[in-house]
Scaffold this motif. Structure first.
Motif, PDB file in Angstrom:
ATOM      1  N   ALA A 155     -59.623 -46.546 -15.002  1.00  0.00           N
ATOM      2  CA  ALA A 155     -59.669 -45.527 -13.943  1.00  0.00           C
ATOM      3  C   ALA A 155     -59.740 -46.197 -12.575  1.00  0.00           C
ATOM      4  CB  ALA A 155     -60.869 -44.610 -14.139  1.00  0.00           C
ATOM      5  N   SER A 156     -58.949 -45.667 -11.646  1.00  0.00           N
ATOM      6  CA  SER A 156     -58.905 -46.260 -10.311  1.00  0.00           C
ATOM      7  C   SER A 156     -59.004 -45.175  -9.247  1.00  0.00           C
ATOM      8  CB  SER A 156     -57.602 -47.037 -10.127  1.00  0.00           C
ATOM      9  OG  SER A 156     -56.500 -46.141 -10.114  1.00  0.00           O
ATOM     10  N   ALA A 157     -59.273 -45.605  -8.021  1.00  0.00           N
ATOM     11  CA  ALA A 157     -59.361 -44.668  -6.899  1.00  0.00           C
ATOM     12  C   ALA A 157     -58.040 -43.932  -6.710  1.00  0.00           C
ATOM     13  CB  ALA A 157     -59.744 -45.418  -5.621  1.00  0.00           C
ATOM     14  N   ALA A 158     -56.940 -44.608  -6.952  1.00  0.00           N
ATOM     15  CA  ALA A 158     -55.626 -43.991  -6.785  1.00  0.00           C
ATOM     16  C   ALA A 158     -55.406 -42.841  -7.766  1.00  0.00           C
ATOM     17  CB  ALA A 158     -54.531 -45.034  -6.953  1.00  0.00           C
ATOM     18  N   PRO A 212     -44.870 -46.063 -18.130  1.00  0.00           N
ATOM     19  CA  PRO A 212     -44.903 -47.163 -19.107  1.00  0.00           C
ATOM     20  C   PRO A 212     -46.161 -48.026 -18.979  1.00  0.00           C
ATOM     21  CG  PRO A 212     -42.714 -46.968 -18.172  1.00  0.00           C
ATOM     22  CD  PRO A 212     -43.604 -46.025 -17.398  1.00  0.00           C
ATOM     23  N   GLU A 213     -46.683 -48.160 -17.760  1.00  0.00           N
ATOM     24  CA  GLU A 213     -47.897 -48.955 -17.554  1.00  0.00           C
ATOM     25  C   GLU A 213     -49.122 -48.317 -18.207  1.00  0.00           C
ATOM     26  OE1 GLU A 213     -46.027 -47.876 -14.713  1.00  0.00           O
ATOM     27  OE2 GLU A 213     -44.796 -49.664 -14.930  1.00  0.00           O
ATOM     28  N   SER A 214     -49.067 -47.011 -18.416  1.00  0.00           N
ATOM     29  CA  SER A 214     -50.195 -46.291 -19.011  1.00  0.00           C
ATOM     30  C   SER A 214     -50.134 -46.249 -20.538  1.00  0.00           C
ATOM     31  CB  SER A 214     -50.257 -44.859 -18.478  1.00  0.00           C
ATOM     32  OG  SER A 214     -50.535 -44.861 -17.107  1.00  0.00           O
ATOM     33  N   GLN A 215     -49.085 -46.739 -21.125  1.00  0.00           N
ATOM     34  CA  GLN A 215     -49.000 -46.763 -22.578  1.00  0.00           C
ATOM     35  C   GLN A 215     -50.204 -47.522 -23.118  1.00  0.00           C
ATOM     36  OE1 GLN A 215     -46.685 -45.315 -24.600  1.00  0.00           O
ATOM     37  NE2 GLN A 215     -45.630 -44.456 -22.832  1.00  0.00           N
ATOM     38  N   GLY A 216     -50.876 -46.945 -24.068  1.00  0.00           N
ATOM     39  CA  GLY A 216     -52.076 -47.556 -24.627  1.00  0.00           C
ATOM     40  C   GLY A 216     -53.360 -47.052 -23.994  1.00  0.00           C
ATOM     41  N   ARG A 217     -53.290 -46.477 -22.805  1.00  0.00           N
ATOM     42  CA  ARG A 217     -54.499 -45.927 -22.180  1.00  0.00           C
ATOM     43  C   ARG A 217     -54.840 -44.575 -22.739  1.00  0.00           C
ATOM     44  NH1 ARG A 217     -54.985 -45.813 -15.985  1.00  0.00           N
ATOM     45  NH2 ARG A 217     -56.994 -44.934 -16.492  1.00  0.00           N
ATOM     46  N   TYR A 218     -53.837 -43.795 -23.091  1.00  0.00           N
ATOM     47  CA  TYR A 218     -54.112 -42.523 -23.748  1.00  0.00           C
ATOM     48  C   TYR A 218     -53.004 -42.215 -24.729  1.00  0.00           C
ATOM     49  CZ  TYR A 218     -50.975 -39.904 -20.572  1.00  0.00           C
ATOM     50  OH  TYR A 218     -49.912 -39.424 -19.880  1.00  0.00           O
ATOM     51  N   LYS A 219     -53.361 -41.499 -25.762  1.00  0.00           N
ATOM     52  CA  LYS A 219     -52.499 -41.351 -26.930  1.00  0.00           C
ATOM     53  C   LYS A 219     -51.177 -40.649 -26.674  1.00  0.00           C
ATOM     54  CE  LYS A 219     -56.026 -41.470 -30.473  1.00  0.00           C
ATOM     55  NZ  LYS A 219     -56.572 -40.817 -31.645  1.00  0.00           N
ATOM     56  N   LEU A 220     -51.133 -39.692 -25.775  1.00  0.00           N
ATOM     57  CA  LEU A 220     -49.930 -38.884 -25.625  1.00  0.00           C
ATOM     58  C   LEU A 220     -49.094 -39.269 -24.408  1.00  0.00           C
ATOM     59  CD1 LEU A 220     -51.442 -35.439 -26.640  1.00  0.00           C
ATOM     60  CD2 LEU A 220     -50.241 -37.086 -28.068  1.00  0.00           C
ATOM     61  N   ALA A 221     -49.264 -40.461 -23.880  1.00  0.00           N
ATOM     62  CA  ALA A 221     -48.486 -40.902 -22.720  1.00  0.00           C
ATOM     63  C   ALA A 221     -46.993 -40.870 -23.024  1.00  0.00           C
ATOM     64  CB  ALA A 221     -48.904 -42.301 -22.297  1.00  0.00           C
ATOM     65  N   HIS A 222     -46.644 -41.140 -24.276  1.00  0.00           N
ATOM     66  CA  HIS A 222     -45.221 -41.170 -24.638  1.00  0.00           C
ATOM     67  C   HIS A 222     -44.555 -39.803 -24.519  1.00  0.00           C
ATOM     68  CE1 HIS A 222     -47.159 -39.901 -28.388  1.00  0.00           C
ATOM     69  NE2 HIS A 222     -46.006 -39.348 -28.703  1.00  0.00           N
ATOM     70  N   LEU A 223     -45.328 -38.733 -24.419  1.00  0.00           N
ATOM     71  CA  LEU A 223     -44.762 -37.391 -24.262  1.00  0.00           C
ATOM     72  C   LEU A 223     -44.399 -37.079 -22.809  1.00  0.00           C
ATOM     73  CD1 LEU A 223     -47.048 -35.314 -26.641  1.00  0.00           C
ATOM     74  CD2 LEU A 223     -44.772 -36.245 -27.099  1.00  0.00           C
ATOM     75  N   GLY A 224     -44.811 -37.956 -21.904  1.00  0.00           N
ATOM     76  CA  GLY A 224     -44.450 -37.787 -20.508  1.00  0.00           C
ATOM     77  C   GLY A 224     -45.347 -36.856 -19.704  1.00  0.00           C
ATOM     78  N   GLU A 225     -46.492 -36.489 -20.226  1.00  0.00           N
ATOM     79  CA  GLU A 225     -47.422 -35.629 -19.502  1.00  0.00           C
ATOM     80  C   GLU A 225     -48.627 -36.446 -19.031  1.00  0.00           C
ATOM     81  OE1 GLU A 225     -48.533 -31.974 -21.374  1.00  0.00           O
ATOM     82  OE2 GLU A 225     -46.556 -31.748 -22.300  1.00  0.00           O
TER      83      GLU A 225
END
Length: 105
Positions: A38-41, A56-69
């Motif tokens: 988590a960041s200020a941005a 793509p940078e968020s892949q692995g941070r949350y499970k459903l990133a691949h869905l584009g939401e």
């Protein structure tokens, strides 16, 4: 019970980074990887939430990133002042840092 013990131990430390992290994890229900990065941005003041972009940078941070939401991690009113304090003290990069100033991983 385990959370209570973690809080007690973390409260005894002079550096509050771990206490802040476990407080946010417990209060928000977020997954560890969501809070570690988590960041200020990512802070959305209007929603009182961290918005983790579905990139793509968020892949692995949350499970459903691949869905584009984007993922929203809402912060309770009680923790908003702490979120603002962390954002003020760490305006760039991850908010949660260990005693040496490195991001938690």
């Amino acid at each position: 019970y385990e959370h209570q013990l973690l809080v007690e131990q973390a409260s005894r430390r002079s550096h509050t980074g771990f206490l802040d992290l476990i407080t946010f994890l417990h209060d928000t229900g977020a997954r560890p990887a969501e809070m570690y990065g988590a960041s200020a941005a990512e802070w959305d003041e209007e929603r009182k939430a961290f918005r983790i972009p579905a990139t793509p940078e968020s892949q692995g941070r949350y499970k459903l990133a691949h869905l584009g939401e984007d993922r929203l991690v809402y912060v309770s009113d009680e923790l908003v002042p702490l979120a603002r304090k962390l954002i003020a003290t760490q305006p760039a990069g991850p908010l949660f840092r260990n005693e040496s100033g490195s991001p938690w991983s």
